[in-house]
Scaffold this active site. Structure first.
Site, mmCIF file in Angstrom:
data_model
loop_
_atom_site.group_PDB
_atom_site.id
_atom_site.type_symbol
_atom_site.label_atom_id
_atom_site.label_comp_id
_atom_site.label_asym_id
_atom_site.label_seq_id
_atom_site.Cartn_x
_atom_site.Cartn_y
_atom_site.Cartn_z
ATOM 1 N N LEU A 14 -5.340 9.044 3.997
ATOM 2 C CA LEU A 14 -4.060 9.718 3.776
ATOM 3 C C LEU A 14 -4.197 10.661 2.591
ATOM 4 O O LEU A 14 -4.691 10.269 1.532
ATOM 5 C CB LEU A 14 -2.947 8.700 3.503
ATOM 6 C CG LEU A 14 -2.629 7.713 4.633
ATOM 7 C CD1 LEU A 14 -1.576 6.714 4.175
ATOM 8 C CD2 LEU A 14 -2.173 8.439 5.890
ATOM 9 N N ASP B 55 2.708 -5.860 -3.876
ATOM 10 C CA ASP B 55 1.992 -5.310 -5.035
ATOM 11 C C ASP B 55 2.333 -3.825 -5.166
ATOM 12 O O ASP B 55 1.458 -2.973 -5.295
ATOM 13 C CB ASP B 55 0.486 -5.511 -4.872
ATOM 14 C CG ASP B 55 -0.299 -5.201 -6.149
ATOM 15 O OD1 ASP B 55 0.324 -5.142 -7.233
ATOM 16 O OD2 ASP B 55 -1.530 -5.017 -6.059
#
Length: 281
Positions: free
Chosen positions: A87, A189
């Site tokens: 990405l 997280d």
């Protein structure tokens, strides 16, 4: 190592002939990372088989639940190797889109019949994360998150008896002020480094998923900075909890204990402040 990696990727059916392979920093996780610019650009992570399986499981879970956030596709998984969609983090920062997407994830994945936890253990950074489900989210936060890390910090000499006692009292106070609630799927997280703003919209990476109170993700986003007013306006949508400051402290205490466990005394004051905010109400 590059040639070995090419051979392993080829065995997984990846087209890597002539592809540039660039080593990347693995950050604090200890994993080895490469960017592979082949026919399908990808990120390759080498880690322990348990951590690879846990991350792949988390990415698939998020991908199945997210409609408004991008999650990298798992392209291949083989023992200690995880291959993920690359990405490009070159998009415009869009806090409102991140807030709306995270609100959708938490709202639509809420399940009153699911326990707090996850069917498998995984890891948060380098720390093993026990996820055996419990029906009561307050018990889960105390017995699967706060107390195990508090004991780990004590064993490493990072936490003195007085502060450990304050953390334990904060953990034991939850039934007195935190309501039981159905769990949502959480990233687990979600610090700012695990958010990418791609040209197609916000993306979330490197999960440590489980089911729990959704404020887990919001509090983590505010721990090392802040996502901005537009994020909060979109996420809360007029429904910000009245006791958010106390909840924020609670759900920051676990990652602060984790950082204390991993990196030592620099994080002791953060643990103390969070415990005291919880106890002060």
């Amino acid at each position: 190592m590059t040639q070995v990696l090419r051979e392993r990727l080829a065995a997984l059916g990846m087209s890597v002939d002539g592809a540039a392979i660039t080593p990347l920093s693995g950050g604090d996780s200890g994993a080895a990372l490469w960017r592979v610019d082949g026919a399908t650009p990808c990120i390759v992570k080498r880690d322990t088989p348990e951590r690879v399986a846990g991350e792949a499981d988390g990415l698939r879970a998020l991908s199945g639940a997210c409609r408004k956030l991008i999650v990298p596709e798992v392209l291949a998984e083989d023992d200690d190797l995880l291959v993920m969609q690359f990405l490009e983090g070159t998009g415009k920062r869009d806090g409102a889109a991140l807030g709306e997407g995270l609100r959708q994830l938490h709202r639509d994945s809420r399940d009153a019949d699911a326990g707090h936890g996850w069917p498998r253990d995984n890891a948060c950074g380098l720390t093993p994360q026990p996820n055996a489900p419990l029906a009561d989210g307050r018990a889960f936060q105390r017995d699967r998150r706060l107390l195990p890390l508090m004991r780990g910090c004590r064993e490493r000499g990072a936490l003195d008896a007085a502060l450990a006692g304050r953390v334990e009292r904060a953990a034991d106070s939850l039934e007195r002020w935190l309501e039981q609630a159905p769990p949502s799927l959480v990233h687990g997280d979600l610090w700012s480094g695990n958010v990418l703003f791609t040209p197609q919209g916000p993306a979330i990476i490197d999960p440590a998923v489980y089911r729990h109170y959704p404020e887990v993700d919001v509090a983590m986003l505010t721990l090392f900075g802040g996502p901005g007013d537009a994020f909060f306006e979109a996420y809360w949508d007029g429904d910000r909890p009245a006791d958010w400051e106390r909840r924020e402290a609670l759900f920051q205490l676990y990652p602060l204990l984790n950082h204390l466990y991993l990196f030592g005394g620099t994080y002791r004051q953060g643990v103390a402040r969070a415990a005291d905010r919880i106890l002060a109400g």
